[in-house]
Scaffold this motif. Structure first.
Motif, PDB file in Angstrom:
ATOM      1  N   HIS A  68       0.850  -1.182   0.000  1.00 28.66           N
ATOM      2  CA  HIS A  68       0.000   0.000   0.000  1.00 28.66           C
ATOM      3  C   HIS A  68       0.888   1.235   0.000  1.00 28.66           C
ATOM      4  CE1 HIS A  68      -3.825  -2.015   0.416  1.00 28.66           C
ATOM      5  NE2 HIS A  68      -3.225  -2.847   1.254  1.00 28.66           N
ATOM      6  N   GLY A  69       0.793   2.029  -1.050  1.00 27.92           N
ATOM      7  CA  GLY A  69       1.563   3.256  -1.166  1.00 27.92           C
ATOM      8  C   GLY A  69       2.822   3.060  -1.991  1.00 27.92           C
ATOM      9  N   LEU A  70       3.120   4.058  -2.805  1.00 32.27           N
ATOM     10  CA  LEU A  70       4.289   3.998  -3.672  1.00 32.27           C
ATOM     11  C   LEU A  70       5.577   4.014  -2.861  1.00 32.27           C
ATOM     12  CD1 LEU A  70       5.358   3.899  -6.539  1.00 32.27           C
ATOM     13  CD2 LEU A  70       5.207   6.394  -6.612  1.00 32.27           C
ATOM     14  N   TYR A  71       5.622   4.803  -1.795  1.00 35.64           N
ATOM     15  CA  TYR A  71       6.827   4.855  -0.980  1.00 35.64           C
ATOM     16  C   TYR A  71       7.143   3.495  -0.374  1.00 35.64           C
ATOM     17  CZ  TYR A  71      10.198   5.848   2.614  1.00 35.64           C
ATOM     18  OH  TYR A  71      11.310   5.816   3.399  1.00 35.64           O
ATOM     19  N   ASN A  72       6.141   2.819   0.179  1.00 34.09           N
ATOM     20  CA  ASN A  72       6.352   1.500   0.775  1.00 34.09           C
ATOM     21  C   ASN A  72       6.837   0.498  -0.267  1.00 34.09           C
ATOM     22  OD1 ASN A  72       5.563   2.331   3.330  1.00 34.09           O
ATOM     23  ND2 ASN A  72       3.421   1.824   2.963  1.00 34.09           N
ATOM     24  N   ALA A  73       6.281   0.562  -1.462  1.00 30.94           N
ATOM     25  CA  ALA A  73       6.689  -0.345  -2.532  1.00 30.94           C
ATOM     26  C   ALA A  73       8.132  -0.069  -2.954  1.00 30.94           C
ATOM     27  CB  ALA A  73       5.750  -0.210  -3.727  1.00 30.94           C
ATOM     28  N   LEU A  74       8.484   1.201  -3.132  1.00 35.08           N
ATOM     29  CA  LEU A  74       9.852   1.548  -3.510  1.00 35.08           C
ATOM     30  C   LEU A  74      10.842   1.224  -2.392  1.00 35.08           C
ATOM     31  CD1 LEU A  74       9.563   4.907  -5.456  1.00 35.08           C
ATOM     32  CD2 LEU A  74      10.596   2.790  -6.271  1.00 35.08           C
ATOM     33  N   ASP A  75      10.413   1.361  -1.153  1.00 40.63           N
ATOM     34  CA  ASP A  75      11.286   1.079  -0.011  1.00 40.63           C
ATOM     35  C   ASP A  75      11.669  -0.401   0.021  1.00 40.63           C
ATOM     36  OD1 ASP A  75      12.685   1.887   2.308  1.00 40.63           O
ATOM     37  OD2 ASP A  75      11.043   1.147   3.577  1.00 40.63           O
ATOM     38  N   ILE A  76      10.694  -1.289  -0.002  1.00 35.77           N
ATOM     39  CA  ILE A  76      10.991  -2.722   0.041  1.00 35.77           C
ATOM     40  C   ILE A  76      11.634  -3.173  -1.265  1.00 35.77           C
ATOM     41  CG2 ILE A  76       8.729  -3.552  -0.749  1.00 35.77           C
ATOM     42  CD1 ILE A  76      10.832  -5.195   1.987  1.00 35.77           C
ATOM     43  N   GLY A  77      11.176  -2.646  -2.376  1.00 38.63           N
ATOM     44  CA  GLY A  77      11.754  -3.005  -3.670  1.00 38.63           C
ATOM     45  C   GLY A  77      13.201  -2.568  -3.800  1.00 38.63           C
ATOM     46  N   GLY A  78      13.528  -1.419  -3.247  1.00 36.48           N
ATOM     47  CA  GLY A  78      14.909  -0.940  -3.271  1.00 36.48           C
ATOM     48  C   GLY A  78      15.842  -1.860  -2.504  1.00 36.48           C
ATOM     49  N   ILE A  79      15.357  -2.414  -1.400  1.00 37.59           N
ATOM     50  CA  ILE A  79      16.148  -3.370  -0.619  1.00 37.59           C
ATOM     51  C   ILE A  79      16.361  -4.647  -1.431  1.00 37.59           C
ATOM     52  CG2 ILE A  79      16.149  -4.823   1.448  1.00 37.59           C
ATOM     53  CD1 ILE A  79      14.567  -2.499   2.820  1.00 37.59           C
ATOM     54  N   TRP A  80      15.289  -5.157  -2.048  1.00 34.59           N
ATOM     55  CA  TRP A  80      15.402  -6.350  -2.897  1.00 34.59           C
ATOM     56  C   TRP A  80      16.412  -6.123  -4.008  1.00 34.59           C
ATOM     57  CZ3 TRP A  80       9.659  -7.685  -4.354  1.00 34.59           C
ATOM     58  CH2 TRP A  80       8.963  -8.120  -3.215  1.00 34.59           C
ATOM     59  N   LEU A  81      16.288  -4.971  -4.652  1.00 36.24           N
ATOM     60  CA  LEU A  81      17.145  -4.650  -5.797  1.00 36.24           C
ATOM     61  C   LEU A  81      18.606  -4.564  -5.380  1.00 36.24           C
ATOM     62  CD1 LEU A  81      17.019  -3.947  -8.821  1.00 36.24           C
ATOM     63  CD2 LEU A  81      16.784  -1.560  -8.162  1.00 36.24           C
ATOM     64  N   GLN A  82      18.875  -3.912  -4.290  1.00 36.04           N
ATOM     65  CA  GLN A  82      20.251  -3.772  -3.815  1.00 36.04           C
ATOM     66  C   GLN A  82      20.855  -5.133  -3.497  1.00 36.04           C
ATOM     67  OE1 GLN A  82      20.666  -1.422  -0.280  1.00 36.04           O
ATOM     68  NE2 GLN A  82      22.879  -1.421  -0.382  1.00 36.04           N
ATOM     69  N   LYS A  83      20.122  -5.970  -2.782  1.00 38.26           N
ATOM     70  CA  LYS A  83      20.633  -7.295  -2.405  1.00 38.26           C
ATOM     71  C   LYS A  83      20.816  -8.181  -3.634  1.00 38.26           C
ATOM     72  CE  LYS A  83      19.113  -7.405   2.319  1.00 38.26           C
ATOM     73  NZ  LYS A  83      18.657  -8.245   3.396  1.00 38.26           N
ATOM     74  N   ALA A  84      19.892  -8.143  -4.569  1.00 43.86           N
ATOM     75  CA  ALA A  84      19.986  -8.992  -5.762  1.00 43.86           C
ATOM     76  C   ALA A  84      21.152  -8.579  -6.629  1.00 43.86           C
ATOM     77  CB  ALA A  84      18.682  -8.916  -6.555  1.00 43.86           C
ATOM     78  N   ASN A  85      21.386  -7.283  -6.785  1.00 43.77           N
ATOM     79  CA  ASN A  85      22.476  -6.812  -7.635  1.00 43.77           C
ATOM     80  C   ASN A  85      23.845  -6.969  -6.975  1.00 43.77           C
ATOM     81  OD1 ASN A  85      20.910  -6.205  -9.876  1.00 43.77           O
ATOM     82  ND2 ASN A  85      20.502  -4.124  -9.178  1.00 43.77           N
ATOM     83  N   GLU A  86      23.892  -7.049  -5.650  1.00 39.43           N
ATOM     84  CA  GLU A  86      25.161  -7.245  -4.955  1.00 39.43           C
ATOM     85  C   GLU A  86      25.645  -8.689  -5.052  1.00 39.43           C
ATOM     86  OE1 GLU A  86      24.565  -6.000  -0.927  1.00 39.43           O
ATOM     87  OE2 GLU A  86      24.831  -3.887  -1.409  1.00 39.43           O
ATOM     88  N   THR A  87      24.724  -9.625  -5.124  1.00 42.39           N
ATOM     89  CA  THR A  87      25.091 -11.043  -5.150  1.00 42.39           C
ATOM     90  C   THR A  87      25.624 -11.483  -6.501  1.00 42.39           C
ATOM     91  OG1 THR A  87      22.841 -11.734  -5.678  1.00 42.39           O
ATOM     92  CG2 THR A  87      23.462 -11.647  -3.344  1.00 42.39           C
ATOM     93  N   ARG A  88      25.450 -10.691  -7.515  1.00 41.21           N
ATOM     94  CA  ARG A  88      25.899 -11.068  -8.867  1.00 41.21           C
ATOM     95  C   ARG A  88      27.279 -10.567  -9.130  1.00 41.21           C
ATOM     96  NH1 ARG A  88      22.824 -15.089 -10.889  1.00 41.21           N
ATOM     97  NH2 ARG A  88      20.871 -14.856  -9.906  1.00 41.21           N
TER      98      ARG A  88
END
Length: 95
Positions: free
Chosen positions: A75-95
């Motif tokens: 719910h909310g764009l900020y909440n989506a970008l917040d959790i998505g940003g964490i996913w993105l950072q972790k996924a791109n660091e492991t590669r």
């Protein structure tokens, strides 16, 4: 000449077309795809209420279903970008 995005969030490109957003660089292994499902009026503006987000692989050799690494609805764009940003950072660091 290198491409310079018009809009960034926490140093990464953010591209919007209607109710769809892409967050991240296509040169990275993963990007975040966000789709605004519902909006709520706040004053005279429409604000994102329900947002579906997917962590997508940028590997075009994979089938579309295989490219989705994670997904959720927030719910909310900020909440989506917040959790998505964490996913993105972790996924791109492991590669």
């Amino acid at each position: 000449m290198a491409y310079t995005p018009k809009l960034t969030y926490k140093g990464k490109p953010l591209v919007r077309k209607d109710n769809e957003l892409y967050y991240g660089s296509m040169t990275d292994p993963y990007v975040l795809y966000l789709q605004i499902l519902t909006t709520t009026p706040v004053g005279e503006q429409q604000v994102a209420d329900k947002v579906h987000l997917m962590l997508l692989s940028t590997d075009t050799t994979k089938a579309p279903q295989e490219r989705v690494a994670r997904q959720a609805t927030r719910h909310g764009l900020y909440n989506a970008l917040d959790i998505g940003g964490i996913w993105l950072q972790k996924a791109n660091e492991t590669r």
